[in-house]
Design an enzyme around this catalytic site. Sequence first.
Site, short mmCIF file in Angstrom:
data_model
loop_
_atom_site.label_atom_id
_atom_site.label_comp_id
_atom_site.label_asym_id
_atom_site.label_seq_id
_atom_site.Cartn_x
_atom_site.Cartn_y
_atom_site.Cartn_z
CE LYS A 1 -2.38 -0.90 3.96
NZ LYS A 1 -1.30 -2.12 4.07
NE ARG A 5 5.53 0.20 10.38
CZ ARG A 5 4.42 0.02 9.60
NH1 ARG A 5 4.66 0.36 8.08
NH2 ARG A 5 3.83 -0.23 9.87
NE ARG A 48 -4.88 -1.38 9.41
CZ ARG A 48 -2.92 -0.58 9.73
NH1 ARG A 48 -3.35 0.95 9.09
NH2 ARG A 48 -2.13 -0.62 9.50
NE ARG A 77 1.42 -4.17 11.69
CZ ARG A 77 2.74 -4.52 10.81
NH1 ARG A 77 3.89 -4.82 11.30
NH2 ARG A 77 3.32 -3.32 9.15
NE ARG A 80 7.90 -3.51 6.12
CZ ARG A 80 6.83 -2.92 5.96
NH1 ARG A 80 5.58 -3.36 4.92
NH2 ARG A 80 5.73 -2.95 7.22
#
Length: 217
Positions: free
Chosen positions: A13, A161, A88, A172, A127
């Site tokens: 996204k 993160r 969300r 999540r 990531r």
Amino acid sequence: MNIILVGPPGAGKGTQAQRLVDNRGMVQLSTGDMLRAAVKCGSRVGVQAQTVMERGELVSDDIVAALIGERLDNDQLSGGFVFDGFPRTQAQACALDVLLHSRDRKVDHVIVLDVDEDILVDRVAGRFTCTQCKAGYHDNFKPTTTPGVCDQCKGPTFSRRSDDNEETVRNRLSEYRSKTAPILAYYAPERIVEHVDGMIDIDAVSNRIAAILDHDP
Ligand code: AMP
């Protein structure tokens, strides 16, 4: 034109939102980025959100809707908004309708990035980002060409993160399945939901999204 990008963590996204900013002059509204900024500066909202985010759960609807409302007013003259990671929940979808309606705007497209959830944990857990130019990398799928040096700006420092670890990513994903995926039913009657295969090459995903937006009647 205002569009919502929907997809589980790691679906791409943020990457696609950034391309819409670069190619179409749209304004990206990422509640994740806004909340991380609030945590960093230690504001009241940041303090409330921090532990919830570290657990991979959802921050309260009121907090995120208020963050979006403020930005809609500040960026009112923009060509259009890309909502990245918002709404969300169904309550957030309703709140967004109210916020947009009172500003003579509406949601034009809801674009869902479909991905194979089995690979998401690996995709997200490795990531990292260049702290200078924000270029995104991955330990296994997209390492820097020279270890420790950003390919784009040659910067030497990177960040990860704190919620991109395996346990938090699983939470999540579970929040996505139980609370976010159901919002597609909310938008279904308006016939504005489009699915894009998020497993294909990043450029191909961008092209599919462009085709959807360019066919806007
Ligand atoms: P993201 O950067 O979109 O992956 O969001 C990171 C974290 O911020 C999420 O796991 C949630 O804890 C929180 N968050 C971001 N956007 C929302 C939202 N719209 N509603 C509730 N929590 C959110």
